[in-house]
Design a protein around this motif. Structure first.
Motif, PDB file in Angstrom:
ATOM      1  N   GLN A 116     -17.505 -23.423  -0.187  1.00  0.00           N
ATOM      2  CA  GLN A 116     -16.685 -22.688   0.551  1.00  0.00           C
ATOM      3  C   GLN A 116     -15.925 -21.859  -0.121  1.00  0.00           C
ATOM      4  N   ALA A 117     -15.804 -20.439   0.542  1.00  0.00           N
ATOM      5  CA  ALA A 117     -15.232 -19.490   0.030  1.00  0.00           C
ATOM      6  C   ALA A 117     -14.827 -18.472   0.948  1.00  0.00           C
ATOM      7  N   GLU A 118     -13.578 -17.712   0.864  1.00  0.00           N
ATOM      8  CA  GLU A 118     -13.101 -16.748   1.843  1.00  0.00           C
ATOM      9  C   GLU A 118     -13.142 -15.458   0.919  1.00  0.00           C
ATOM     10  N   LEU A 119     -13.587 -14.437   1.449  1.00  0.00           N
ATOM     11  CA  LEU A 119     -13.898 -13.327   0.774  1.00  0.00           C
ATOM     12  C   LEU A 119     -13.226 -12.151   1.383  1.00  0.00           C
ATOM     13  N   HIS A 120     -12.244 -11.342   0.732  1.00  0.00           N
ATOM     14  CA  HIS A 120     -11.751 -10.249   1.547  1.00  0.00           C
ATOM     15  C   HIS A 120     -12.281  -8.724   0.559  1.00  0.00           C
ATOM     16  N   VAL A 121     -12.587  -7.959   1.261  1.00  0.00           N
ATOM     17  CA  VAL A 121     -12.674  -6.483   0.542  1.00  0.00           C
ATOM     18  C   VAL A 121     -12.120  -5.700   1.207  1.00  0.00           C
ATOM     19  N   TRP A 122     -10.972  -5.287   0.360  1.00  0.00           N
ATOM     20  CA  TRP A 122      -9.713  -4.135   1.164  1.00  0.00           C
ATOM     21  C   TRP A 122     -10.399  -2.934   1.189  1.00  0.00           C
ATOM     22  N   ALA A 123     -10.359  -2.217   2.320  1.00  0.00           N
ATOM     23  CA  ALA A 123     -11.083  -0.974   2.308  1.00  0.00           C
ATOM     24  C   ALA A 123      -9.999  -0.069   1.804  1.00  0.00           C
ATOM     25  N   GLY A 124     -10.524   0.903   0.783  1.00  0.00           N
ATOM     26  CA  GLY A 124      -9.562   1.956  -0.160  1.00  0.00           C
ATOM     27  C   GLY A 124      -8.677   1.413  -1.023  1.00  0.00           C
ATOM     28  N   GLY A 125      -8.814  -0.035  -1.184  1.00  0.00           N
ATOM     29  CA  GLY A 125      -7.924  -0.524  -2.332  1.00  0.00           C
ATOM     30  C   GLY A 125      -8.581  -0.193  -3.739  1.00  0.00           C
ATOM     31  N   PHE A 126      -7.793  -0.004  -4.661  1.00  0.00           N
ATOM     32  CA  PHE A 126      -8.261   0.307  -6.191  1.00  0.00           C
ATOM     33  C   PHE A 126      -7.993  -1.035  -6.756  1.00  0.00           C
ATOM     34  N   HIS A 127      -8.190  -1.194  -8.249  1.00  0.00           N
ATOM     35  CA  HIS A 127      -8.243  -2.372  -8.907  1.00  0.00           C
ATOM     36  C   HIS A 127      -6.443  -2.569  -9.062  1.00  0.00           C
ATOM     37  N   GLY A 128      -6.072  -3.721  -8.736  1.00  0.00           N
ATOM     38  CA  GLY A 128      -4.849  -4.233  -8.701  1.00  0.00           C
ATOM     39  C   GLY A 128      -3.880  -3.608  -7.731  1.00  0.00           C
ATOM     40  N   PHE A 129      -4.405  -2.885  -6.656  1.00  0.00           N
ATOM     41  CA  PHE A 129      -3.433  -2.033  -5.868  1.00  0.00           C
ATOM     42  C   PHE A 129      -2.293  -2.956  -5.412  1.00  0.00           C
ATOM     43  N   ASP A 130      -2.546  -4.259  -5.223  1.00  0.00           N
ATOM     44  CA  ASP A 130      -1.223  -4.965  -4.422  1.00  0.00           C
ATOM     45  C   ASP A 130      -0.201  -5.442  -5.372  1.00  0.00           C
ATOM     46  N   ALA A 131      -0.682  -5.508  -6.626  1.00  0.00           N
ATOM     47  CA  ALA A 131       0.255  -5.891  -7.776  1.00  0.00           C
ATOM     48  C   ALA A 131       1.039  -4.549  -8.010  1.00  0.00           C
ATOM     49  N   LEU A 132       0.350  -3.451  -8.193  1.00  0.00           N
ATOM     50  CA  LEU A 132       0.938  -2.162  -8.528  1.00  0.00           C
ATOM     51  C   LEU A 132       2.128  -1.690  -7.539  1.00  0.00           C
ATOM     52  N   PHE A 133       1.717  -1.722  -6.434  1.00  0.00           N
ATOM     53  CA  PHE A 133       2.257  -1.335  -5.203  1.00  0.00           C
ATOM     54  C   PHE A 133       2.457  -2.362  -4.160  1.00  0.00           C
ATOM     55  N   PRO A 134       3.094  -3.340  -4.346  1.00  0.00           N
ATOM     56  CA  PRO A 134       3.384  -4.234  -3.204  1.00  0.00           C
ATOM     57  C   PRO A 134       4.009  -3.957  -1.934  1.00  0.00           C
ATOM     58  N   GLU A 135       4.649  -2.549  -1.704  1.00  0.00           N
ATOM     59  CA  GLU A 135       5.122  -2.296  -0.705  1.00  0.00           C
ATOM     60  C   GLU A 135       4.301  -1.519   0.265  1.00  0.00           C
ATOM     61  N   ALA A 136       3.221  -1.255  -0.392  1.00  0.00           N
ATOM     62  CA  ALA A 136       2.331  -0.388   0.503  1.00  0.00           C
ATOM     63  C   ALA A 136       1.601  -1.244   1.790  1.00  0.00           C
ATOM     64  N   ALA A 137       1.233  -0.596   2.801  1.00  0.00           N
ATOM     65  CA  ALA A 137       1.000  -1.288   4.021  1.00  0.00           C
ATOM     66  C   ALA A 137      -0.306  -2.173   3.643  1.00  0.00           C
ATOM     67  N   LEU A 138      -1.336  -1.728   2.906  1.00  0.00           N
ATOM     68  CA  LEU A 138      -2.554  -2.541   2.466  1.00  0.00           C
ATOM     69  C   LEU A 138      -2.109  -3.549   1.539  1.00  0.00           C
ATOM     70  N   SER A 139      -1.229  -3.369   0.855  1.00  0.00           N
ATOM     71  CA  SER A 139      -0.860  -4.214  -0.257  1.00  0.00           C
ATOM     72  C   SER A 139      -0.263  -5.607   0.615  1.00  0.00           C
ATOM     73  N   ALA A 140       0.651  -5.302   1.553  1.00  0.00           N
ATOM     74  CA  ALA A 140       1.578  -6.321   2.207  1.00  0.00           C
ATOM     75  C   ALA A 140       0.356  -7.032   2.877  1.00  0.00           C
ATOM     76  N   THR A 141      -0.557  -6.340   3.466  1.00  0.00           N
ATOM     77  CA  THR A 141      -1.656  -7.104   4.280  1.00  0.00           C
ATOM     78  C   THR A 141      -2.545  -7.912   3.348  1.00  0.00           C
ATOM     79  N   ALA A 142      -2.743  -7.658   2.252  1.00  0.00           N
ATOM     80  CA  ALA A 142      -3.411  -8.433   1.303  1.00  0.00           C
ATOM     81  C   ALA A 142      -2.832  -9.462   0.664  1.00  0.00           C
ATOM     82  N   ARG A 143      -1.681  -9.420   0.732  1.00  0.00           N
ATOM     83  CA  ARG A 143      -0.792 -10.421   0.203  1.00  0.00           C
ATOM     84  C   ARG A 143      -0.584 -11.537   1.143  1.00  0.00           C
TER      85      ARG A 143
END
Length: 336
Positions: A290-317
């Motif tokens: 069992q695995a759950e996979l998400h590929v975040w459109a437009g995300g670069f490597h580590g985007f949600d760690a570097l910019f946690p306030e961005a909308a895409l980052s917040a959604t991923a987290r």
């Protein structure tokens, strides 16, 4: 090669960040100093107990690291407080064993710690974060063996730490995600400890750099490029031939991905690791896991760690935290 477009908000934020095409030995020395993260601001205002320990580690299966016999690795244990209770009084808490990123060449146990601290806040999870010896000073399976030794210590002291042994999760980002995958393979193969889940955040899984996404992110500066990835893997593995690279160090080489705990994998569509991460999740499904996979459109490597306030980052987290909440929530006992 053409590339997926970056998320517009992230693209704007990235424009103000210094980027490099390739890390060199000289630059690595500077980056190690720059990436040291003070942990106190992250912990300020949180109701938790902090404990610092060191765990003795043996050398990897290929033998001890020259000059590092008797090494000890630091670990930090962060336990939510309940009205003044001591850590050992909180029986049955879930636990996140956090492995930091940094290409296995830099970073420390406080790197990206804000991610599991969200799980401490929301789930009441004990967070244990581990240092491991870095390449090139320590290569081969040394980093993953260090992490496994720390996990064994954690499992053996679960009762003392107030941890539910059935709800231990191994998690990490980037190189930490790759090491988390390697540790999970070790735990399966060696029969201990039992793991509830693994969380692999944009994991660094494959030393071969043969995917389309690896080729797409070459030739230009970036957060983590093909050239930097080659440098990091060479620091870890030296000139070891592909067919001799252990799967624990490069988990994509594992022949068998059956018998793994439930797995969360995510990555950005605009990063080097995209395709190897998708392939890893696909192979878990193919093995009946069992695995759950998400590929975040437009995300670069580590985007949600570097910019946690961005909308895409917040959604991923949020999506990752919601999955972990579902995975670790105990079912209500049946009523008569």
């Amino acid at each position: 090669m053409s590339r997926p477009a970056l998320d517009p908000e992230l693209n704007t934020l990235l424009a103000g960040m210094p980027l490099v095409q390739e890390i060199t030995p000289e630059l690595l020395t500077d980056l190690r100093g720059m990436t040291a993260v003070p942990v106190e601001p992250l912990l300020a205002g949180r109701a938790l107990n902090r404990r610092e320990i060191t765990v003795p580690v043996s050398g990897p299966v290929s033998g001890p690291v020259p000059g590092q016999e008797g090494a000890r690795i630091p670990m930090t244990i962060l336990t939510p407080t309940d009205a003044g209770a001591e850590p050992g009084d909180r029986a049955g808490a879930p636990c996140v064993y956090w492995i930091h990123g940094g290409g296995m060449i830099m970073g420390d146990r406080f790197s990206q710690l804000d991610i599991p601290l969200e799980w401490l806040d929301r789930l009441g999870a004990v967070v244990v974060t581990v240092d491991y010896r870095l390449a090139p000073e320590a290569g081969g399976t040394t980093p993953v063996e260090d992490c496994y030794q720390g996990l064994l210590w954690l499992a053996e002291h679960a009762a003392e730490l107030g941890i539910d042994p059935d709800r231990i999760v191994v998690a990490g980002a980037s190189a930490g995600g790759g090491l988390a995958a390697g540790v999970t393979l070790m735990a399966r193969d060696r029969g201990t400890p039992a793991l509830a889940a693994q969380v692999l955040i944009c994991p660094m899984l494959d030393h071969r750099n043969t995917t389309a996404s690896s080729r797409q992110y070459a030739g230009d500066p970036g957060v983590w490029t093909r050239e930097t990835n080659v440098f990091a893997w060479k620091a870890l593995l030296g000139d070891l031939p592909d067919d001799q690279v252990p799967a624990y160090a490069s988990p994509a080489r594992a022949d068998d991905l059956s018998g793994l705990p439930t797995t969360y994998v995510d990555a950005g569509s605009a990063e080097v690791f995209r395709d190897e991460d998708v392939e890893y999740a696909t192979r878990i499904w193919a093995a009946g896991g069992q695995a759950e996979l998400h590929v975040w459109a437009g995300g670069f490597h580590g985007f949600d760690a570097l910019f946690p306030e961005a909308a895409l980052s917040a959604t991923a987290r949020r999506t990752r935290t919601d999955w972990l909440t579902r995975t670790l929530t105990r079912p209500e006992p049946a009523r008569d």
